[in-house]
Design a protein around this motif. Structure first.
Motif, mmCIF file in Angstrom:
data_model
loop_
_atom_site.group_PDB
_atom_site.id
_atom_site.type_symbol
_atom_site.label_atom_id
_atom_site.label_comp_id
_atom_site.label_asym_id
_atom_site.label_seq_id
_atom_site.Cartn_x
_atom_site.Cartn_y
_atom_site.Cartn_z
ATOM 1 N N ALA A 40 0.416 -1.326 0.494
ATOM 2 C CA ALA A 40 0.536 0.270 0.183
ATOM 3 C C ALA A 40 0.671 0.913 0.161
ATOM 4 N N VAL A 41 2.293 1.779 0.981
ATOM 5 C CA VAL A 41 3.155 2.429 1.121
ATOM 6 C C VAL A 41 3.602 2.657 -0.853
ATOM 7 N N GLN A 42 3.976 1.654 -0.663
ATOM 8 C CA GLN A 42 4.835 1.753 -2.933
ATOM 9 C C GLN A 42 3.387 2.056 -3.483
ATOM 10 N N ARG A 43 1.814 2.035 -3.506
ATOM 11 C CA ARG A 43 0.582 2.069 -4.133
ATOM 12 C C ARG A 43 0.706 3.580 -4.121
ATOM 13 N N GLY A 44 1.108 4.016 -2.855
ATOM 14 C CA GLY A 44 0.984 5.701 -3.043
ATOM 15 C C GLY A 44 -0.568 5.554 -2.197
ATOM 16 N N THR A 45 -0.920 4.042 -1.437
ATOM 17 C CA THR A 45 -2.467 4.682 -0.465
ATOM 18 C C THR A 45 -2.267 4.293 0.581
ATOM 19 N N ARG A 95 14.707 -10.950 8.611
ATOM 20 C CA ARG A 95 14.805 -9.925 9.367
ATOM 21 C C ARG A 95 13.360 -9.052 8.431
ATOM 22 N N VAL A 96 12.986 -8.232 9.324
ATOM 23 C CA VAL A 96 11.798 -7.214 8.711
ATOM 24 C C VAL A 96 12.720 -6.048 7.963
ATOM 25 N N ARG A 97 13.454 -5.322 8.238
ATOM 26 C CA ARG A 97 14.581 -5.227 7.066
ATOM 27 C C ARG A 97 14.791 -5.886 6.183
ATOM 28 N N ASP A 98 15.235 -7.360 6.624
ATOM 29 C CA ASP A 98 15.401 -7.484 4.700
ATOM 30 C C ASP A 98 14.284 -7.869 4.019
ATOM 31 N N VAL A 99 12.920 -7.772 4.661
ATOM 32 C CA VAL A 99 11.618 -7.479 4.060
ATOM 33 C C VAL A 99 11.471 -6.229 3.115
ATOM 34 N N ILE A 100 12.328 -5.091 3.663
ATOM 35 C CA ILE A 100 11.880 -3.664 3.433
ATOM 36 C C ILE A 100 12.590 -3.880 2.295
ATOM 37 N N ALA A 101 14.411 -4.324 2.514
ATOM 38 C CA ALA A 101 15.592 -3.908 1.622
ATOM 39 C C ALA A 101 14.395 -4.824 0.158
ATOM 40 N N MET A 102 13.699 -6.089 0.374
ATOM 41 C CA MET A 102 13.009 -6.800 -1.033
ATOM 42 C C MET A 102 12.271 -6.569 -1.332
ATOM 43 N N VAL A 103 11.519 -5.223 -0.933
ATOM 44 C CA VAL A 103 10.210 -4.819 -1.221
ATOM 45 C C VAL A 103 10.872 -3.346 -1.986
ATOM 46 N N GLU A 104 12.161 -2.777 -1.577
ATOM 47 C CA GLU A 104 12.822 -1.273 -2.681
ATOM 48 C C GLU A 104 12.862 -2.029 -3.415
ATOM 49 N N GLN A 105 13.966 -3.191 -3.589
ATOM 50 C CA GLN A 105 14.382 -4.133 -4.620
ATOM 51 C C GLN A 105 13.451 -4.013 -5.938
ATOM 52 N N VAL A 106 12.462 -5.010 -5.499
ATOM 53 C CA VAL A 106 11.701 -5.067 -6.809
ATOM 54 C C VAL A 106 10.320 -3.911 -7.108
ATOM 55 N N GLY A 108 11.113 -0.859 -6.911
ATOM 56 C CA GLY A 108 12.591 0.109 -8.012
ATOM 57 C C GLY A 108 12.295 1.786 -6.841
ATOM 58 N N ARG A 109 11.221 1.502 -5.631
ATOM 59 C CA ARG A 109 11.816 3.060 -4.594
ATOM 60 C C ARG A 109 11.604 2.006 -3.455
ATOM 61 N N PRO A 110 12.098 3.440 -2.278
ATOM 62 C CA PRO A 110 12.091 3.477 -1.043
ATOM 63 C C PRO A 110 11.450 2.893 -0.573
ATOM 64 N N VAL A 111 11.168 2.256 0.196
ATOM 65 C CA VAL A 111 9.727 2.201 1.123
ATOM 66 C C VAL A 111 9.770 3.553 2.240
ATOM 67 N N ALA A 112 8.081 4.614 2.382
ATOM 68 C CA ALA A 112 8.554 5.711 3.186
ATOM 69 C C ALA A 112 7.929 5.086 4.904
ATOM 70 N N ARG A 113 9.075 4.989 5.833
ATOM 71 C CA ARG A 113 8.953 4.290 6.747
ATOM 72 C C ARG A 113 8.978 5.722 8.495
ATOM 73 N N ARG A 114 8.652 4.777 9.514
ATOM 74 C CA ARG A 114 9.772 5.469 9.809
ATOM 75 C C ARG A 114 8.909 4.443 11.429
ATOM 76 N N HIS A 115 10.341 4.721 12.132
ATOM 77 C CA HIS A 115 10.569 3.684 13.285
ATOM 78 C C HIS A 115 9.890 3.907 14.798
ATOM 79 N N VAL A 116 9.500 3.397 15.725
ATOM 80 C CA VAL A 116 8.680 3.886 16.663
ATOM 81 C C VAL A 116 9.544 2.628 17.985
ATOM 82 N N PRO A 117 9.172 2.930 18.785
ATOM 83 C CA PRO A 117 9.673 1.868 20.160
ATOM 84 C C PRO A 117 9.592 0.746 19.244
ATOM 85 N N PRO A 118 10.311 0.014 20.310
ATOM 86 C CA PRO A 118 10.143 -1.908 19.543
ATOM 87 C C PRO A 118 9.015 -1.751 20.568
#
Length: 159
Positions: A40-45, A95-106, A108-118
């Motif tokens: 949804a983030v990558q589609r812009g929704t 790892r969640v960060r590996d999923v993010i990296a793969m989504v970015e590869q597939v 072709g653009r960065p995933v907009a994200r915000r980190h919060v406390p664990p």
């Protein structure tokens, strides 16, 4: 499971881990889940992905097609007077960060994200699927991270 002990029925319980990916024309609309939210983030929704902690949490993702195969095998193997329980997952620590990296590869653009406390959640959740592999011959053939993300992105974009 108790009723299976009477001989009246059989029972098979499947404990699924993170079911992900998609099949042609059938995406996962549940944006409370990691991969659909990123789609949804990558589609812009959706505006962003909220990541608990630094993205080091380890999860186990299984492709929906592999899960469907596990259900089919379980139904075929279900016999009166038997009760079985199986974990269904790829067994691959991701790892969640590996999923993010793969989504970015597939995509072709960065995933907009915000980190919060664990969040108060387990650091690692992995399936041990050896029992269903040994008993029913099931294997997670489509549960590689790239294939899961490729299929999810294709379904999310209608390609």
């Amino acid at each position: 499971m108790d009723l299976a002990g009477t001989g009246a029925i059989g029972a098979v319980s499947l404990r699924a881990f993170n079911i992900a990916g998609a099949l042609p024309g059938h995406s996962d609309p549940d944006e409370t889940r990691l991969i659909p939210r990123m789609m949804a983030v990558q589609r812009g929704t959706a505006p962003e992905l909220v990541v608990n902690g630094n993205g080091d949490a380890i999860r186990d993702f299984v492709h929906i097609a592999d899960m469907a195969e596990a259900f089919a095998l379980a139904l075929e193997a279900c016999e009166p007077r038997t009760a079985r329980a199986y974990n269904i997952g790829s067994g691959r620590p991701t790892r969640v960060r590996d999923v993010i990296a793969m989504v970015e590869q597939v995509t072709g653009r960065p995933v907009a994200r915000r980190h919060v406390p664990p969040a108060a959640e387990p650091q690692e959740l992995l399936a041990d699927s050896k029992a269903i592999q040994a008993d029913l011959g099931w294997n997670p053939h489509r549960s590689g991270l790239r294939e899961i993300i490729n299929d999810a992105w294709s379904a999310a974009t209608g390609q």
